[in-house]
Scaffold this motif. Sequence first.
Motif, PDB file in Angstrom:
ATOM      1  N   GLY A   1      26.386 -40.145  -7.714  1.00  0.00           N
ATOM      2  CA  GLY A   1      26.931 -41.445  -7.057  1.00  0.00           C
ATOM      3  C   GLY A   1      27.734 -41.909  -8.095  1.00  0.00           C
ATOM      4  O   GLY A   1      28.668 -42.683  -7.652  1.00  0.00           O
TER       5      GLY A   1
ATOM      6  N   LEU B   1      30.586 -39.093   1.930  1.00  0.00           N
ATOM      7  CA  LEU B   1      31.146 -39.892   0.827  1.00  0.00           C
ATOM      8  C   LEU B   1      30.441 -41.128   0.571  1.00  0.00           C
ATOM      9  O   LEU B   1      30.209 -41.382  -0.387  1.00  0.00           O
ATOM     10  CB  LEU B   1      32.734 -39.770   0.944  1.00  0.00           C
ATOM     11  CG  LEU B   1      33.538 -40.671  -0.197  1.00  0.00           C
ATOM     12  CD1 LEU B   1      33.537 -39.908  -1.429  1.00  0.00           C
ATOM     13  CD2 LEU B   1      34.891 -40.770   0.432  1.00  0.00           C
TER      14      LEU B   1
ATOM     15  N   SER C   1      31.203 -41.279 -10.023  1.00  0.00           N
ATOM     16  CA  SER C   1      32.266 -40.414 -10.192  1.00  0.00           C
ATOM     17  C   SER C   1      33.488 -40.953 -11.153  1.00  0.00           C
ATOM     18  O   SER C   1      33.966 -42.144 -11.134  1.00  0.00           O
ATOM     19  CB  SER C   1      32.963 -40.182  -8.679  1.00  0.00           C
ATOM     20  OG  SER C   1      31.980 -39.406  -7.802  1.00  0.00           O
TER      21      SER C   1
ATOM     22  N   TRP D   1      40.307 -44.161   0.238  1.00  0.00           N
ATOM     23  CA  TRP D   1      39.115 -43.980   0.682  1.00  0.00           C
ATOM     24  C   TRP D   1      39.066 -44.292   2.454  1.00  0.00           C
ATOM     25  O   TRP D   1      38.854 -43.506   3.097  1.00  0.00           O
ATOM     26  CB  TRP D   1      38.063 -45.003   0.323  1.00  0.00           C
ATOM     27  CG  TRP D   1      36.569 -44.908   0.690  1.00  0.00           C
ATOM     28  CD1 TRP D   1      36.032 -45.147   2.200  1.00  0.00           C
ATOM     29  CD2 TRP D   1      35.526 -44.499   0.196  1.00  0.00           C
ATOM     30  NE1 TRP D   1      34.711 -44.807   2.159  1.00  0.00           N
ATOM     31  CE2 TRP D   1      34.301 -44.471   0.733  1.00  0.00           C
ATOM     32  CE3 TRP D   1      35.377 -44.285  -1.652  1.00  0.00           C
ATOM     33  CZ2 TRP D   1      33.074 -44.125   0.362  1.00  0.00           C
ATOM     34  CZ3 TRP D   1      34.199 -43.898  -1.837  1.00  0.00           C
ATOM     35  CH2 TRP D   1      32.954 -44.038  -1.056  1.00  0.00           C
TER      36      TRP D   1
ATOM     37  N   HIS E   1      28.433 -34.214  -6.113  1.00  0.00           N
ATOM     38  CA  HIS E   1      26.958 -35.216  -5.958  1.00  0.00           C
ATOM     39  C   HIS E   1      26.209 -34.526  -4.842  1.00  0.00           C
ATOM     40  O   HIS E   1      24.960 -34.295  -4.544  1.00  0.00           O
ATOM     41  CB  HIS E   1      27.223 -36.336  -5.490  1.00  0.00           C
ATOM     42  CG  HIS E   1      28.040 -37.358  -6.645  1.00  0.00           C
ATOM     43  ND1 HIS E   1      27.773 -37.186  -7.856  1.00  0.00           N
ATOM     44  CD2 HIS E   1      29.211 -38.144  -6.535  1.00  0.00           C
ATOM     45  CE1 HIS E   1      28.511 -38.005  -8.642  1.00  0.00           C
ATOM     46  NE2 HIS E   1      29.358 -38.344  -7.858  1.00  0.00           N
ATOM     47  N   HIS E   2      26.917 -34.159  -3.788  1.00  0.00           N
ATOM     48  CA  HIS E   2      26.190 -33.280  -2.667  1.00  0.00           C
ATOM     49  C   HIS E   2      25.324 -32.183  -2.902  1.00  0.00           C
ATOM     50  O   HIS E   2      24.252 -31.866  -2.587  1.00  0.00           O
ATOM     51  CB  HIS E   2      27.309 -33.187  -1.600  1.00  0.00           C
ATOM     52  CG  HIS E   2      26.889 -32.432  -0.173  1.00  0.00           C
ATOM     53  ND1 HIS E   2      27.721 -32.501   0.968  1.00  0.00           N
ATOM     54  CD2 HIS E   2      25.989 -32.026   0.183  1.00  0.00           C
ATOM     55  CE1 HIS E   2      27.114 -31.835   1.904  1.00  0.00           C
ATOM     56  NE2 HIS E   2      25.868 -31.607   1.392  1.00  0.00           N
TER      57      HIS E   2
ATOM     58  N   ASN F   1      32.405 -35.904  -5.015  1.00  0.00           N
ATOM     59  CA  ASN F   1      31.387 -36.157  -4.078  1.00  0.00           C
ATOM     60  C   ASN F   1      30.892 -34.965  -3.551  1.00  0.00           C
ATOM     61  O   ASN F   1      29.484 -34.880  -3.730  1.00  0.00           O
ATOM     62  CB  ASN F   1      31.926 -37.041  -2.848  1.00  0.00           C
ATOM     63  CG  ASN F   1      30.776 -37.620  -1.853  1.00  0.00           C
ATOM     64  OD1 ASN F   1      30.161 -38.426  -2.245  1.00  0.00           O
ATOM     65  ND2 ASN F   1      30.606 -36.750  -0.878  1.00  0.00           N
TER      66      ASN F   1
ATOM     67  N   THR G   1      28.582 -41.447  -3.020  1.00  0.00           N
ATOM     68  CA  THR G   1      29.403 -41.945  -4.157  1.00  0.00           C
ATOM     69  C   THR G   1      29.099 -43.355  -3.990  1.00  0.00           C
ATOM     70  O   THR G   1      29.511 -43.985  -2.877  1.00  0.00           O
ATOM     71  CB  THR G   1      31.009 -41.525  -4.016  1.00  0.00           C
ATOM     72  OG1 THR G   1      31.136 -40.045  -4.119  1.00  0.00           O
ATOM     73  CG2 THR G   1      31.535 -42.347  -5.028  1.00  0.00           C
TER      74      THR G   1
END
Length: 521
Positions: free
Chosen positions: A330, A305, A332, A291, A355-356, A352, A309
Amino acid sequence: MTLLDVPLLARLQEEFRLSMKRLLGDLCLDLESQYADVVESLALPVAYFRFLGQALERDAYAHWKVVGWIEALNDLVYFIDLLQQIRAEQKPREFAAQLFAECEEKFFENSYLDDLFPRGVSQASGLERRLNELCTRLTQELTQESLCLVPGLPMRWCASRKLSSWTVVAYFGGNVERAEMLGTMAVGMEGAIYEAPPSVKRALKQSSGQATILVRPQKLSLKIGRTVTPLCTMRGHRLEWCWTHRQPVVAMETRAGAVTVGPTLVYGKDRQPRTVASTSADQVARIGRAWTIIQEAWPEGQEVLALLTARIIPLKAKGVVSFSYRHRPGLSFINCFDRDNLDLIDDLMHENSHHHLNLLLRKQILYHGDRNQQIFYSPWRRSLRPLRGILHAAFTFTMGAMLFERLSTWASGPGGSARWTQAGLTQRDLQRARFRCLEEVESVRYSIQDLEYASWHLKWLTGSGQRLVKQLAEAIEQVEHSIAPQRKAVLASKFGPALRRHVKELHQARMTYGPVRLGKV
């Protein structure tokens, strides 16, 4: 407007929260007004669901737990309606065939198709019984999950209704979709877990996870067989737990909140989940490091992100790719064991991106009708896919190309090599990142031509769909321009043959499948 428009995504999240809150209210109203008899037979606590809806905070309505719960309730209402229909149906075979087709299309992320049609074909005999069993199971799961969303709320519910007790059938054998271990309760939204004492775990193993939750105004208890053990007690306004409290495991703190890491899903050789186990501190550290690399190399990407997430479930699964669910935004599921550090970075952004896009799809209609014809070649699956699949792939792999280009740039110039090495990445990783970028550029360009064909010639895309495809085309063009100086070096590296082969395969696919011809690459 760009793909990484964080203010827009934040507004869409707020609209999504409001829509989920409205949906919960509408579902409760439908259950009370249209399906009262079935609700009573199932003992579905609709009044408590309303009480819960009032207690949930605004932000909770976009949380993966609450969204998944409301989506499951929506599914239950759908199946209750079918249960009422089938009882009056004059043509059961036609009904079964239509339902089979709907389940294949609508519930590809769930096991409902297997529940209703275990033989994998349309089957009318016994369908009413199977529908009733499915509704019963969903009722049990929904009710149990609802008890864990707001700490102490079930007891307050009993007190407000002057109920001496409320009995809820429960299962504590572990949950794969939410990655919950045997003998644990995940309570609230922050990732906290309460773990049963060893004696209770042994009893749960003997009962195959079956138990009953006893709710009273001041106390929550668990009944396993004939044995009753306390879960928690309300002392004034304070909740005291008898089970051991496990703090959330935090991988990263962001402006959007803490990113937590859950237990690990362990798969068997058949590539099916076998058990849920504790996640090691080493894996949590790896996720945090990945990250941080995204944050340093691509701050704009990290903002998205962090917004989308919230929780990561590690997978210990050889040959299983990372994944996510539309109905659990959110959350993963990331393969941390069968993938290296570069793969981990890629997988975080890839999921992500799902999710987007799913958030965009909740607001925008990108294409007209179902468009399930599998006529477009997918460079990633190397098979024909429907329009929906190509859109998802083009979107997520455009994000991947952008990520790899930013990583390449981050590793270049003064101090770049040192940054790359300190991040735990190798020179081979850098070569592979550049290769992956060029590979995705070729693949996305291929699919964008198909999407443009679907838009302008087939008239399948809406205005929103056309705008999204235009954004993807502009983004991949920028990536292609930025990564171009690395192309010669990649072609001269060990990854060169793979890149040439990929370009050749795309040319062959275009000649085979059409519908348009590629220009010279």
